[in-house]
Design a protein around this motif. Structure first.
Motif, PDB file in Angstrom:
ATOM      1  N   ALA A 163      -3.649  -0.910  -2.463  1.00 34.10           N
ATOM      2  CA  ALA A 163      -4.308   0.198  -1.765  1.00 34.10           C
ATOM      3  C   ALA A 163      -3.452   1.445  -1.883  1.00 34.10           C
ATOM      4  O   ALA A 163      -2.223   1.368  -1.767  1.00 34.10           O
ATOM      5  CB  ALA A 163      -4.545  -0.133  -0.293  1.00 34.10           C
TER       6      ALA A 163
ATOM      7  N   ILE B 294      -8.934   1.118  -2.946  1.00 34.44           N
ATOM      8  CA  ILE B 294      -8.627  -0.215  -2.454  1.00 34.44           C
ATOM      9  C   ILE B 294      -9.081  -1.210  -3.508  1.00 34.44           C
ATOM     10  O   ILE B 294     -10.261  -1.251  -3.877  1.00 34.44           O
ATOM     11  CB  ILE B 294      -9.320  -0.499  -1.111  1.00 34.44           C
ATOM     12  CG1 ILE B 294      -8.792   0.457  -0.033  1.00 34.44           C
ATOM     13  CG2 ILE B 294      -9.104  -1.950  -0.679  1.00 34.44           C
ATOM     14  CD1 ILE B 294      -9.477   0.330   1.307  1.00 34.44           C
ATOM     15  N   CYS B 295      -8.138  -2.010  -4.004  1.00 31.84           N
ATOM     16  CA  CYS B 295      -8.443  -2.963  -5.067  1.00 31.84           C
ATOM     17  C   CYS B 295      -7.610  -4.225  -4.870  1.00 31.84           C
ATOM     18  O   CYS B 295      -6.437  -4.260  -5.276  1.00 31.84           O
ATOM     19  CB  CYS B 295      -8.174  -2.342  -6.442  1.00 31.84           C
ATOM     20  SG  CYS B 295      -8.617  -3.425  -7.808  1.00 31.84           S
ATOM     21  N   PRO B 296      -8.172  -5.265  -4.252  1.00 29.64           N
ATOM     22  CA  PRO B 296      -7.418  -6.498  -4.015  1.00 29.64           C
ATOM     23  C   PRO B 296      -6.878  -7.121  -5.296  1.00 29.64           C
ATOM     24  O   PRO B 296      -5.867  -7.839  -5.256  1.00 29.64           O
ATOM     25  CB  PRO B 296      -8.458  -7.417  -3.354  1.00 29.64           C
ATOM     26  CG  PRO B 296      -9.464  -6.481  -2.747  1.00 29.64           C
ATOM     27  CD  PRO B 296      -9.536  -5.325  -3.686  1.00 29.64           C
TER      28      PRO B 296
ATOM     29  N   GLN C 283      -5.515  -2.367   5.837  1.00 31.39           N
ATOM     30  CA  GLN C 283      -5.214  -3.327   4.779  1.00 31.39           C
ATOM     31  C   GLN C 283      -4.108  -4.296   5.207  1.00 31.39           C
ATOM     32  O   GLN C 283      -3.082  -3.879   5.740  1.00 31.39           O
ATOM     33  CB  GLN C 283      -4.787  -2.604   3.504  1.00 31.39           C
ATOM     34  CG  GLN C 283      -5.917  -1.953   2.748  1.00 31.39           C
ATOM     35  CD  GLN C 283      -6.961  -2.959   2.297  1.00 31.39           C
ATOM     36  OE1 GLN C 283      -6.693  -3.846   1.505  1.00 31.39           O
ATOM     37  NE2 GLN C 283      -8.167  -2.796   2.806  1.00 31.39           N
TER      38      GLN C 283
ATOM     39  N   ASN D 185      -3.630   5.915  -1.077  1.00 28.10           N
ATOM     40  CA  ASN D 185      -4.356   7.066  -0.540  1.00 28.10           C
ATOM     41  C   ASN D 185      -3.561   8.328  -0.818  1.00 28.10           C
ATOM     42  O   ASN D 185      -2.332   8.336  -0.729  1.00 28.10           O
ATOM     43  CB  ASN D 185      -4.552   6.905   0.974  1.00 28.10           C
ATOM     44  CG  ASN D 185      -4.890   8.210   1.669  1.00 28.10           C
ATOM     45  OD1 ASN D 185      -4.001   8.857   2.216  1.00 28.10           O
ATOM     46  ND2 ASN D 185      -6.144   8.616   1.630  1.00 28.10           N
TER      47      ASN D 185
ATOM     48  N   ALA E 122       0.859  -1.187   0.000  1.00 27.97           N
ATOM     49  CA  ALA E 122       0.000   0.000   0.000  1.00 27.97           C
ATOM     50  C   ALA E 122       0.892   1.233   0.000  1.00 27.97           C
ATOM     51  O   ALA E 122       1.996   1.211   0.547  1.00 27.97           O
ATOM     52  CB  ALA E 122      -0.910   0.007   1.227  1.00 27.97           C
TER      53      ALA E 122
ATOM     54  N   GLN F  34       0.806   5.389   0.864  1.00 26.08           N
ATOM     55  CA  GLN F  34       0.094   6.552   1.410  1.00 26.08           C
ATOM     56  C   GLN F  34       0.799   7.797   0.908  1.00 26.08           C
ATOM     57  O   GLN F  34       1.907   8.118   1.314  1.00 26.08           O
ATOM     58  CB  GLN F  34       0.089   6.503   2.946  1.00 26.08           C
ATOM     59  CG  GLN F  34      -0.921   7.416   3.596  1.00 26.08           C
ATOM     60  CD  GLN F  34      -0.387   8.821   3.841  1.00 26.08           C
ATOM     61  OE1 GLN F  34       0.769   8.986   4.208  1.00 26.08           O
ATOM     62  NE2 GLN F  34      -1.221   9.818   3.648  1.00 26.08           N
TER      63      GLN F  34
ATOM     64  N   ARG G 152     -10.271   1.875   6.368  1.00 26.70           N
ATOM     65  CA  ARG G 152     -10.108   0.672   5.550  1.00 26.70           C
ATOM     66  C   ARG G 152      -8.727   0.640   4.890  1.00 26.70           C
ATOM     67  O   ARG G 152      -8.162  -0.423   4.666  1.00 26.70           O
ATOM     68  CB  ARG G 152     -11.205   0.590   4.486  1.00 26.70           C
ATOM     69  CG  ARG G 152     -12.597   0.292   5.039  1.00 26.70           C
ATOM     70  CD  ARG G 152     -13.616   0.170   3.928  1.00 26.70           C
ATOM     71  NE  ARG G 152     -13.246  -0.864   2.947  1.00 26.70           N
ATOM     72  CZ  ARG G 152     -13.861  -1.028   1.782  1.00 26.70           C
ATOM     73  NH1 ARG G 152     -14.882  -0.221   1.451  1.00 26.70           N
ATOM     74  NH2 ARG G 152     -13.474  -1.972   0.948  1.00 26.70           N
ATOM     75  N   PHE G 153      -8.201   1.825   4.583  1.00 22.03           N
ATOM     76  CA  PHE G 153      -6.849   1.874   4.022  1.00 22.03           C
ATOM     77  C   PHE G 153      -5.828   1.437   5.056  1.00 22.03           C
ATOM     78  O   PHE G 153      -4.977   0.583   4.796  1.00 22.03           O
ATOM     79  CB  PHE G 153      -6.521   3.290   3.532  1.00 22.03           C
ATOM     80  CG  PHE G 153      -5.077   3.466   3.136  1.00 22.03           C
ATOM     81  CD1 PHE G 153      -4.630   3.062   1.888  1.00 22.03           C
ATOM     82  CD2 PHE G 153      -4.151   4.013   4.019  1.00 22.03           C
ATOM     83  CE1 PHE G 153      -3.291   3.189   1.527  1.00 22.03           C
ATOM     84  CE2 PHE G 153      -2.817   4.155   3.671  1.00 22.03           C
ATOM     85  CZ  PHE G 153      -2.393   3.745   2.410  1.00 22.03           C
TER      86      PHE G 153
ATOM     87  N   CYS H  42     -13.309   1.524  -7.215  1.00 20.15           N
ATOM     88  CA  CYS H  42     -12.460   1.117  -6.080  1.00 20.15           C
ATOM     89  C   CYS H  42     -12.329   2.203  -5.016  1.00 20.15           C
ATOM     90  O   CYS H  42     -11.631   2.001  -4.019  1.00 20.15           O
ATOM     91  CB  CYS H  42     -11.081   0.725  -6.581  1.00 20.15           C
ATOM     92  SG  CYS H  42     -11.071  -0.756  -7.606  1.00 20.15           S
TER      93      CYS H  42
ATOM     94  N   THR I 171      -9.101   7.666  -1.749  1.00 18.69           N
ATOM     95  CA  THR I 171      -8.522   6.406  -1.301  1.00 18.69           C
ATOM     96  C   THR I 171      -9.020   5.301  -2.225  1.00 18.69           C
ATOM     97  O   THR I 171     -10.223   5.187  -2.472  1.00 18.69           O
ATOM     98  CB  THR I 171      -8.928   6.082   0.143  1.00 18.69           C
ATOM     99  OG1 THR I 171      -8.454   7.108   1.010  1.00 18.69           O
ATOM    100  CG2 THR I 171      -8.357   4.740   0.591  1.00 18.69           C
TER     101      THR I 171
END
Length: 428
Positions: free
Chosen positions: A250, A259-261, A297, A252, A226, A228, A293-294, A286, A257
């Motif tokens: 992920a 989030i995409c698995p 992760q 941000n 992820a 940030q 939630r970010f 997403c 923000t």
């Protein structure tokens, strides 16, 4: 900026400075730092605050406030970025200048620590106004900067164009020598900048991350991460990690923000940000509104590449990353760090993880002083060599003394500065 935002920014900057000072005091006590060295390093050598008028496009004049903090020049000329932001404050640049001193000492560079900036938002001004503001600030700084004295570089809100303007202004008013190019680093390549400077901080963070993964016997391919903050540092870190086979799941920034698995293309996202100024709108399906939630992760790595004090006691307990990498300066408060270490989450600290920028700035300075031009391959090889050497030394100290990576980085920096002070003596 609203009154509430201004108050929050002031508190954040104060928190950054207090956090840097607290860590310094703790580690100075831990290494039993020599008393006179402790006293010298505890405060900047010089604090400049400058008010200067600039003519706006409408013909009216506006007064701007600028800063330059010169913390220490024992090892060489002061070195540090110029930050153009409405949140710039004296406390902020004092804290960042001290971090630069420690960072240069840890990297074993012949440079000291400084930081500066102007309290304004360049996005609110035309290119012509930004040029006049940059040049007028350079004039106001006068001989407080110079190729052998204090060497600014880009930071938040500044880029190669600002450095080109600063160099040109200095050259025309104070220098007119061939080495004047070395008055700033981070210039465009056409104006004497080094290839690899723009990507250096992000790549450097990844080189440290790679070494950590090797120590954990963790293959990079197939890992998740992820980011940030997706500016210069975050985007280059993401691109390099993507090259190594890791998947961005992920991200941000100040606009949104995501989030995409299933994975986010760092290359396509970087192109989107260049066009639109942020990640918002890249993958609307997403986008999430809940920032928690970010932070929560479950990823192998999280790179903090935005601003200071983004990880606090309020969100530290949410974090489930296997490793945190401080691509930004001071992104984790001292209170949050205690929570994270108690959870067993290691942190590669800012004075190690983001030293890539100042390392390649040093390379640019050397090239300018010697009228040389190094290839991208040479710059990257030298960057990797210096970073890996610093990382391995920090890890060795951490393991030997059973302390955190941040504490070990401070030990290395402070002991190097102490050794030089004790050998040279304090004049007179």
């Amino acid at each position: 900026m609203s009154v509430e935002s201004s108050i929050a920014a002031t508190e954040s900057n104060k928190k950054l400075y207090e956090g840097v000072c607290e860590r310094f005091e703790q580690m100075a006590s831990y290494v039993n730092l020599d008393g006179k060295v402790h006293a010298i390093l505890s405060q900047p050598k010089a604090e400049l605050m400058i008010h200067f008028p600039v003519k706006m496009d409408d013909g009216n004049y506006r007064l701007f406030k600028g800063y330059r903090i010169q913390h220490n020049n024992l090892l060489g000329p002061y070195k540090g970025g110029m930050r153009f932001s409405p949140e710039v404050s004296l406390d902020e640049v004092k804290g960042l200048a001290m971090l630069m001193t420690l960072k240069c000492a840890l990297a074993k560079l012949p440079l000291g620590g400084a930081k500066g900036g102007i309290k304004y938002n360049p996005n609110d001004h035309s290119p012509e106004e930004n040029q006049r503001i940059t040049r007028r600030f350079t004039v106001a700084l006068g001989h407080n900067i110079g190729p052998s004295y204090d060497i600014p570089a880009p930071d938040m809100g500044t880029n190669a164009q600002n450095m080109d303007w600063m160099m040109d202004t200095y050259h025309n008013l104070y220098g007119r020598k061939i080495e004047d190019k070395a008055v700033v680093t981070g210039k465009s390549v056409a104006c004497g900048g080094s290839v690899g400077r723009a990507s250096a901080t992000g790549y450097g963070a990844v080189y440290c991350l790679e070494e950590w993964a090797k120590g954990e016997n963790l293959p990079m391919k197939g890992t998740t991460f992820a980011i940030q903050g997706f500016g210069n540092v975050g985007s280059h870190a993401a691109l390099k990690l993507e090259e190594l086979g890791a998947a961005l799941v992920a991200v941000n920034d100040h606009t949104a923000t995501l989030i995409c698995p299933g994975g986010i293309s760092a290359k396509e996202l970087a192109s989107h940000v260049r066009q639109h100024g942020g990640i918002k709108g890249f993958m609307p399906e997403c986008e999430v509104d809940d920032l928690s939630r970010f932070w929560s992760q479950e990823v192998e790595f999280m790179v903090l590449a935005a601003m200071e004090n983004v990880v606090t006691q309020l969100n530290a307990d949410l974090i489930r990353a296997g490793l945190l990498v401080e691509g930004a300066n001071g992104p984790i408060t001292t209170e949050a760090e205690a929570v994270l270490l108690d959870k067993g989450i290691p942190i590669i600290p800012d004075i190690l993880a983001n030293m890539g920028g100042v390392i390649v700035s040093y390379f640019e300075w050397v090239q300018n002083r010697n009228s040389e031009y190094w290839s991208a391959e040479t710059v990257d090889a030298k960057l990797r060599e210096k970073l890996i050497a610093a990382y391995r030394q920090v890890v060795a100290v951490a393991q030997e003394q059973a302390i955190s990576l941040r504490q070990a980085a401070y030990v290395e920096s402070l002991k190097h500065l102490e050794e030089v002070y004790l050998k040279r003596g304090v004049w007179p």
